[in-house]
Design a protein around this motif. Structure first.
Motif, PDB file in Angstrom:
ATOM      1  N   ARG A   1       1.012  -0.760   0.367  1.00  0.00           N
ATOM      2  CA  ARG A   1      -0.175   0.468   0.033  1.00  0.00           C
ATOM      3  C   ARG A   1       0.817   1.337  -0.477  1.00  0.00           C
ATOM      4  O   ARG A   1       0.299   2.163   0.344  1.00  0.00           O
ATOM      5  CB  ARG A   1      -0.795  -0.059   0.743  1.00  0.00           C
ATOM      6  CG  ARG A   1      -2.157  -0.786   1.196  1.00  0.00           C
ATOM      7  CD  ARG A   1      -2.505  -0.967   0.031  1.00  0.00           C
ATOM      8  NE  ARG A   1      -3.863  -2.220  -0.204  1.00  0.00           N
ATOM      9  CZ  ARG A   1      -4.114  -2.884  -0.448  1.00  0.00           C
ATOM     10  NH1 ARG A   1      -2.262  -3.345  -1.491  1.00  0.00           N
ATOM     11  NH2 ARG A   1      -5.008  -4.056  -0.798  1.00  0.00           N
ATOM     12  N   GLY A   2       2.008   1.108   0.206  1.00  0.00           N
ATOM     13  CA  GLY A   2       3.232   2.583  -0.237  1.00  0.00           C
ATOM     14  C   GLY A   2       2.542   2.919  -1.584  1.00  0.00           C
ATOM     15  O   GLY A   2       1.574   3.279  -2.653  1.00  0.00           O
ATOM     16  N   PRO A   3       3.382   3.536  -2.015  1.00  0.00           N
ATOM     17  CA  PRO A   3       3.196   4.840  -2.929  1.00  0.00           C
ATOM     18  C   PRO A   3       3.746   4.224  -4.125  1.00  0.00           C
ATOM     19  O   PRO A   3       4.590   3.158  -4.123  1.00  0.00           O
ATOM     20  CB  PRO A   3       4.443   6.132  -2.999  1.00  0.00           C
ATOM     21  CG  PRO A   3       5.544   5.067  -2.054  1.00  0.00           C
ATOM     22  CD  PRO A   3       4.385   4.591  -0.654  1.00  0.00           C
TER      23      PRO A   3
ATOM     24  N   ALA B   1      16.221   7.202  -4.619  1.00  0.00           N
ATOM     25  CA  ALA B   1      15.766   8.074  -3.771  1.00  0.00           C
ATOM     26  C   ALA B   1      14.817   8.282  -3.854  1.00  0.00           C
ATOM     27  O   ALA B   1      14.002   9.855  -4.224  1.00  0.00           O
ATOM     28  CB  ALA B   1      16.467   8.658  -3.353  1.00  0.00           C
ATOM     29  N   HIS B   2      13.596   7.282  -3.634  1.00  0.00           N
ATOM     30  CA  HIS B   2      12.232   7.548  -3.507  1.00  0.00           C
ATOM     31  C   HIS B   2      11.584   8.326  -2.799  1.00  0.00           C
ATOM     32  O   HIS B   2      11.990   8.168  -1.278  1.00  0.00           O
ATOM     33  CB  HIS B   2      11.306   6.300  -3.487  1.00  0.00           C
ATOM     34  CG  HIS B   2       9.540   6.827  -4.207  1.00  0.00           C
ATOM     35  ND1 HIS B   2       8.258   7.764  -3.926  1.00  0.00           N
ATOM     36  CD2 HIS B   2       8.928   6.866  -5.896  1.00  0.00           C
ATOM     37  CE1 HIS B   2       7.736   6.649  -4.106  1.00  0.00           C
ATOM     38  NE2 HIS B   2       8.129   6.905  -5.530  1.00  0.00           N
TER      39      HIS B   2
ATOM     40  N   VAL C   1       7.557  -0.789 -23.153  1.00  0.00           N
ATOM     41  CA  VAL C   1       5.997  -1.341 -22.227  1.00  0.00           C
ATOM     42  C   VAL C   1       6.106  -0.620 -20.879  1.00  0.00           C
ATOM     43  O   VAL C   1       7.444   0.222 -20.429  1.00  0.00           O
ATOM     44  CB  VAL C   1       6.859  -2.345 -21.149  1.00  0.00           C
ATOM     45  CG1 VAL C   1       6.939  -3.859 -22.420  1.00  0.00           C
ATOM     46  CG2 VAL C   1       8.373  -3.339 -21.235  1.00  0.00           C
ATOM     47  N   LEU C   2       5.215  -0.517 -20.313  1.00  0.00           N
ATOM     48  CA  LEU C   2       4.477   0.565 -18.864  1.00  0.00           C
ATOM     49  C   LEU C   2       4.342  -0.089 -17.717  1.00  0.00           C
ATOM     50  O   LEU C   2       3.220  -0.982 -18.294  1.00  0.00           O
ATOM     51  CB  LEU C   2       3.966   1.334 -19.347  1.00  0.00           C
ATOM     52  CG  LEU C   2       3.623   2.226 -18.322  1.00  0.00           C
ATOM     53  CD1 LEU C   2       4.786   3.420 -18.534  1.00  0.00           C
ATOM     54  CD2 LEU C   2       2.477   2.996 -18.792  1.00  0.00           C
ATOM     55  N   ALA C   3       4.620   0.067 -16.385  1.00  0.00           N
ATOM     56  CA  ALA C   3       4.270  -0.951 -15.558  1.00  0.00           C
ATOM     57  C   ALA C   3       4.466   0.254 -14.555  1.00  0.00           C
ATOM     58  O   ALA C   3       4.753   1.025 -13.673  1.00  0.00           O
ATOM     59  CB  ALA C   3       5.166  -2.068 -14.727  1.00  0.00           C
ATOM     60  N   GLU C   4       3.031   0.030 -13.853  1.00  0.00           N
ATOM     61  CA  GLU C   4       2.715   1.356 -12.358  1.00  0.00           C
ATOM     62  C   GLU C   4       2.576  -0.564 -11.222  1.00  0.00           C
ATOM     63  O   GLU C   4       1.764  -1.339 -11.021  1.00  0.00           O
ATOM     64  CB  GLU C   4       1.081   1.289 -12.449  1.00  0.00           C
ATOM     65  CG  GLU C   4       0.728   2.195 -11.276  1.00  0.00           C
ATOM     66  CD  GLU C   4      -0.415   3.604 -11.791  1.00  0.00           C
ATOM     67  OE1 GLU C   4      -0.969   3.469 -10.435  1.00  0.00           O
ATOM     68  OE2 GLU C   4      -0.699   3.326 -12.365  1.00  0.00           O
ATOM     69  N   LEU C   5       3.698   0.124 -10.323  1.00  0.00           N
ATOM     70  CA  LEU C   5       3.688  -0.779  -9.377  1.00  0.00           C
ATOM     71  C   LEU C   5       3.379  -0.056  -7.903  1.00  0.00           C
ATOM     72  O   LEU C   5       3.026   1.543  -7.632  1.00  0.00           O
ATOM     73  CB  LEU C   5       5.172  -1.214  -8.364  1.00  0.00           C
ATOM     74  CG  LEU C   5       5.813  -1.533 -10.249  1.00  0.00           C
ATOM     75  CD1 LEU C   5       7.930  -1.274 -10.486  1.00  0.00           C
ATOM     76  CD2 LEU C   5       5.001  -2.422 -10.524  1.00  0.00           C
TER      77      LEU C   5
END
Length: 312
Positions: free
Chosen positions: A92-94, A188-189, A305-309
């Motif tokens: 459930r993080g960013p 560095a998120h 290719v595009l991924a949302e994590l």
């Protein structure tokens, strides 16, 4: 007797190649060229194995039917999960959006790529086959306005790579094997996580003698565990290749596979009838894969290719 003999001969001619294919695919052994490029087409072989099973049934050659059925079940076990969405961890993080693009020796339309970045708004862009000329065009097109941080390793030919990001990056030690560079960077998120990003591009096993370089390039990629990592780019490998399966077994998940889109081809981008999925986003299994898409970009033979994590 003659007709029965012909039926028997035909049934085994149809069934035996797929039995051998299934056996090799499920074994822990991967022969050299041409098997390495050929095994990428296992999903198509699985479909043809079903046809061979049907023909063996029509010929009433029951021993061949049994072998054909075993081949179909083995291939289905290997490939069908790619069409079925998986459960995802309760991360459930960013969010972290990752876009990977092979520029085809820098020939991709860099204005179109900049526009694609503007539309998809990735946090990270992993580039392969980045040439010095393509780098200059990307900088002139204003890529840094959207992704201001970068670790770039441009080279003439196919060996250049880069990682661009919305958040600060620290350069890592690039992987260089056989003239193919794979840029590494630590992101560095702002959510507090430190994530390693690797722009993946091992040698292409396109001819005899290239397998050792290709295999070494995949084996040099960091295994999962410890720090969070995302590997994104042109792996020159599908989920049917043994080094890819070993890499996933270390603790990564393929974004296309997780979302049930594992059959979507990424190469070639042209209208060729048989495409393969060799561009991937692999995420640490502690991350949740929320979405995945195969896109289009003029001037290159690979589809982005595009991924949302989601971070843990």
């Amino acid at each position: 007797m003659a007709i029965q003999g012909v039926r028997n001969w035909l049934s085994w001619i149809m069934v035996t190649p797929f039995a051998a294919w299934a056996g090799l695919r499920l074994s822990g052994f991967e022969p050299d060229w041409p098997w390495v490029p050929v095994v990428a087409f296992t999903p198509y072989a699985a479909g043809l194995a079903v046809v061979a099973l049907g023909l063996a049934c029509a010929l009433r050659r029951w021993a061949a039917v049994a072998v054909a059925l075993a081949s179909v079940l083995a291939m289905a076990f290997a490939v069908l999960p790619r069409a079925l969405p998986d459960d995802v961890p309760a991360a459930r993080g960013p969010a972290l959006r990752v876009l990977a693009v092979n520029l085809m020796v820098g020939k991709a339309d860099t204005d179109a790529l900049t526009a694609l970045v503007g539309r998809t708004r990735p946090d990270v862009l992993a580039l392969q086959e980045l040439t010095p000329a393509a780098l200059r065009r990307l900088e002139a097109a204003g890529l840094r306005r959207t992704l201001p941080h970068a670790v770039t390793r441009p080279l003439n030919g196919v060996g250049g790579s880069a990682v661009y990001a919305r958040h600060p990056l620290e350069a890592g030690t690039a992987i260089n094997l056989g003239g193919f560079g794979q840029a590494r960077a630590w992101l560095a998120h702002p959510g507090g996580e430190r994530i390693e990003i690797v722009s993946v591009h091992p040698c292409a096993p396109s001819r005899h003698g290239r397998q050792p370089c290709w295999q070494a390039g995949l084996e040099a990629l960091p295994r999962a565990g410890g720090e969070l990592r995302v590997l994104a780019g042109d792996f020159n490998a599908t989920l049917d290749h043994l080094p890819m399966r070993d890499l996933l077994a270390s603790g990564y998940r393929d974004a296309a596979d997780v979302t049930g889109r594992g059959f979507q081809p990424t190469w070639p981008q042209s209208s060729a009838p048989l495409g393969v999925a060799i561009d991937h986003v692999l995420a640490d299994r502690r991350m949740a894969v929320r979405d995945f898409a195969v896109l289009a970009l003029p001037g290159t033979d690979h589809r982005p290719v595009l991924a949302e994590l989601s971070l843990p």
